[in-house]
Design an enzyme around this catalytic site. Structure first.
Site, PDB file in Angstrom:
ATOM      1  N   GLU A  37      82.607   2.563  23.633  1.00 36.45           N
ATOM      2  CA  GLU A  37      83.423   3.600  23.021  1.00 36.45           C
ATOM      3  C   GLU A  37      82.446   4.602  22.405  1.00 36.45           C
ATOM      4  O   GLU A  37      81.564   4.203  21.634  1.00 36.45           O
ATOM      5  CB  GLU A  37      84.320   2.997  21.921  1.00 36.45           C
ATOM      6  CG  GLU A  37      85.293   4.029  21.413  1.00 36.45           C
ATOM      7  CD  GLU A  37      86.128   3.570  20.215  1.00 36.45           C
ATOM      8  OE1 GLU A  37      86.129   2.364  19.893  1.00 36.45           O
ATOM      9  OE2 GLU A  37      86.760   4.455  19.625  1.00 36.45           O
ATOM     10  N   ARG A 263      78.705 -12.532  21.300  1.00 36.14           N
ATOM     11  CA  ARG A 263      77.995 -11.348  20.806  1.00 36.14           C
ATOM     12  C   ARG A 263      76.594 -11.734  20.367  1.00 36.14           C
ATOM     13  O   ARG A 263      76.365 -12.861  19.946  1.00 36.14           O
ATOM     14  CB  ARG A 263      78.694 -10.802  19.543  1.00 36.14           C
ATOM     15  CG  ARG A 263      80.035 -10.239  19.723  1.00 36.14           C
ATOM     16  CD  ARG A 263      80.575  -9.844  18.359  1.00 36.14           C
ATOM     17  NE  ARG A 263      80.004  -8.579  17.911  1.00 36.14           N
ATOM     18  CZ  ARG A 263      80.489  -7.399  18.274  1.00 36.14           C
ATOM     19  NH1 ARG A 263      81.526  -7.313  19.060  1.00 36.14           N
ATOM     20  NH2 ARG A 263      79.935  -6.291  17.837  1.00 36.14           N
ATOM     21  N   LYS A 273      78.819  -0.939  14.724  1.00 39.83           N
ATOM     22  CA  LYS A 273      78.774   0.524  14.698  1.00 39.83           C
ATOM     23  C   LYS A 273      79.352   1.069  13.402  1.00 39.83           C
ATOM     24  O   LYS A 273      78.913   2.106  12.917  1.00 39.83           O
ATOM     25  CB  LYS A 273      79.518   1.103  15.899  1.00 39.83           C
ATOM     26  CG  LYS A 273      78.624   1.268  17.106  1.00 39.83           C
ATOM     27  CD  LYS A 273      79.319   2.027  18.204  1.00 39.83           C
ATOM     28  CE  LYS A 273      80.321   1.112  18.881  1.00 39.83           C
ATOM     29  NZ  LYS A 273      80.867   1.699  20.120  1.00 39.83           N
TER      30      LYS A 273
END
Ligand code: ATP
Ligand code: MG
Length: 559
Positions: A37, A263, A273
């Protein structure tokens, strides 16, 4: 990448699945994608996903798309789109003609939303976001149906069209899937498919007043691109039934299968982020590419080679259980890569002046220094030796303890590539600080060996005062003091000593002429690279990583 690295690449459960799907004929070729994104810069965690998706495509002769999941214009910017492309390329991967944007599919997604409405599987809900949240239930209690759930199809189609046309303010209505408010999986309790958002989108501008949710866009985008293996992180495992529901209820062109992996978490770092954005916005760092940031842009500026990053990712492997990797393991990979390639130079971080009393005034000579001890192809360079030199302040002690073998009054040491010198006199300023050493050299020891075979216990780096170049050197520590910083209170977890700036450092003149981006080893100090803050007449270096191998110690202590 080379065949060699392909052969070395470890297997993991995802690669095993891909191999099996090719062997069984389930897929003739495989297509993966990396789907960021564009709401921030890529970080170390993304590198894992990039290496996995692009790596699998390379290893199995498939394709990997770069797709921007740009469904939330409130947070997305062209700057991030550009930075992400730059960073993926830097890491060494190529999407060929596979550059896509979820926003390219907005018209198709809209048509699919209408399809669900017509099938009685989606409805416009007039409740507020808060009301919807409250009616969603909990893990132990079912949700309650919206009063708008049984709206007639025509009314839904009409309202949805008017949402698109911009007739309603933000938040006035949403389009929801009509699945099951009592589902044990909360993601299936009539999730939101579209929300009203009057915001300009980096690519579609003002064309849309509604935007699809990530969940509605993601799986269908994969389907449009004929992604065979839709690889994502574990937190999306619970979303898989919803993605499958969409695929079951829409006339999609292909059926991607989603696989989840753990992750990457790294000690002394926060790979989120949201946190990284706040560090930048709050001025806690100098920008997205601050060399302390775990962003790819920050690591690049710090001097980390892309090769080291790929090697690190390969070593940590791909698993299904979340874990945290010691940052020492990352530094180890960086050090190892740089050790192989970086030319050696001499730089004095905290200079102490040395005068060689028996060296003739107004004279100097050139000595030969090797550029890389294990790589003769890097050749040698000439360095100048003269009467005045600088050594490291740390390398001298006036009153040394027993095991201090470096320079002290009366002691003899070797200057690398040069001569043996002996300290004769210590000169201090009024405050009592040592400001200069008077030494003598033995002309018979040129090149660093004594013809009479006598030994010295220390070899020190140095630069000649006459032609050393001043420089600023930035030393970095961990951005977060704690090994496992608390993301919720990240500001209070910042390490106040994460940046130490040294000015008045003295470096050998070759460094001013070296290729600007090239990594170098400052002998006995670590690996450094020139920072882009350098200008002609002002050199700035970043320490990429020190020489000391702390990871090996950690590993040894654990075993
Ligand atoms: P963040 O939590 O930092 O905001 P994100 O997952 O929201 O990250 P995306 O842009 O959606 O960021 O991520 C793109 C891809 O990178 C996703 O497939 C995501 O699963 C993967 N990814 C993100 N963070 C990590 C991580 N720490 N380790 C491995 N993969 C990651
Ligand atoms: Mg995300």
């Amino acid at each position: 990448m080379t065949d060699e690295s392909t052969a070395e690449a470890g297997r993991d459960f995802i690669r095993d699945i891909v191999a099996a799907d090719l062997a069984s004929g389930k897929h003739r070729s495989i297509v993966t994608r990396f789907p960021p994104e564009p709401n921030g810069y890529l970080h170390l965690g993304h590198a894992k996903s990039i290496c996995l998706n692009f790596g699998i495509a390379e290893e199995f002769g498939g394709r990997c798309n770069l797709r921007f999941d740009d469904t939330n214009p409130a947070k997305e910017e062209q700057e991030y789109i550009d930075a992400i492309q730059r960073d993926v390329r830097w890491l060494g991967f190529d999407w060929g003609d596979g550059l896509h944007y979820a926003s390219d599919y907005f018209e198709q997604l809209y048509a699919w939303a209408q399809h669900l409405i017509r099938a009685g599987k989606a409805y416009v809900d007039d409740q507020s976001q808060e009301e919807i949240r409250l009616a969603r239930g909990t893990l132990t209690e079912p949700g309650t149906n919206s009063p708008f759930r049984d709206r007639p199809v025509d009314e839904n189609l009409d309202l949805f069209a008017r949402m698109r046309a911009g007739e309603f303010p933000n938040g006035a209505r949403v389009l929801r899937a009509r699945i099951d408010m009592a589902s044990g999986n909360i993601n299936l309790r009539d999730p939101v498919l579209y929300r009203i958002l009057h915001a300009s989108h980096p690519r579609t501008g003002a064309a849309w007043n509604i935007y699809p949710s990530y969940d509605f866009a993601h799986g269908q985008s994969d389907s449009i691109e004929h992604i065979t293996h839709s690889i994502c992180t574990l937190e999306f495992e619970d979303h898989r039934p919803l993605y499958d529901w969409f695929l079951d209820n829409l006339p999609v062109p292909s059926r991607p299968h989603q696989y989840e992996f753990a992750r990457l978490n790294v000690t002394h770092t926060l790979l989120s982020k949201r946190v990284l954005t706040e560090l930048v916005r709050g001025g806690h760092v100098s920008g997205w590419d601050d060399p302390r940031m775990p962003t790819l842009a920050g690591l690049r500026r710090r001097g980390v080679p892309a090769e080291a990053l790929r090697e690190f990712i390969k070593r940590i492997g791909v698993a299904k259980a979340n874990s945290t990797v010691d940052i020492g393991m990352f530094e180890f990979a960086v050090r190892e890569t740089l050790n192989r390639s970086a030319p050696r130079r001499m730089a004095v971080l905290r200079p102490l002046k040395v005068v060689i009393e028996n060296y003739p005034e107004d004279e100097s000579e050139e000595l030969e220094a090797v550029n890389h001890p294990d790589d003769p192809s890097q050749g040698t360079r000439r360095i100048r030796f003269g009467r005045e030199l600088y050594i490291e302040q740390d390398d001298f002690m006036e009153h040394p303890p027993k095991k201090f073998f470096r320079l002290s009054p009366g002691k003899e040491v070797r200057l690398r590539y040069a001569y043996f010198i002996t300290c004769r006199e210590v000169i201090k300023n009024a405050a009592g600080d040592v400001v200069e050493l008077r030494c003598t050299y033995d002309p018979e020891t040129k090149g660093g060996n004594a013809p009479d075979g006598r030994k010295v216990k220390a070899t020190m780096h140095w630069v000649s005062a006459a032609d050393a170049v001043p420089a600023e050197i930035r030393l970095y520590g961990h951005l977060f003091a704690a090994a496992q910083p608390d993301a919720a209170n990240f500001a209070s977890e910042l390490n106040p000593q994460s940046l130490e700036t040294l000015s008045g450092c003295m470096v050998e003149p070759a460094l001013a002429g070296d290729h600007a981006e090239a990594a170098v080893q400052f002998e006995r100090q670590g690996y450094f690279c020139r920072d882009r803050d350098s200008s002609s007449g002002h050199l700035v270096f970043n320490r990429t990583v020190g020489l000391r191998d702390t990871w090996a110690k950690v590993a040894a202590a654990e075993s």
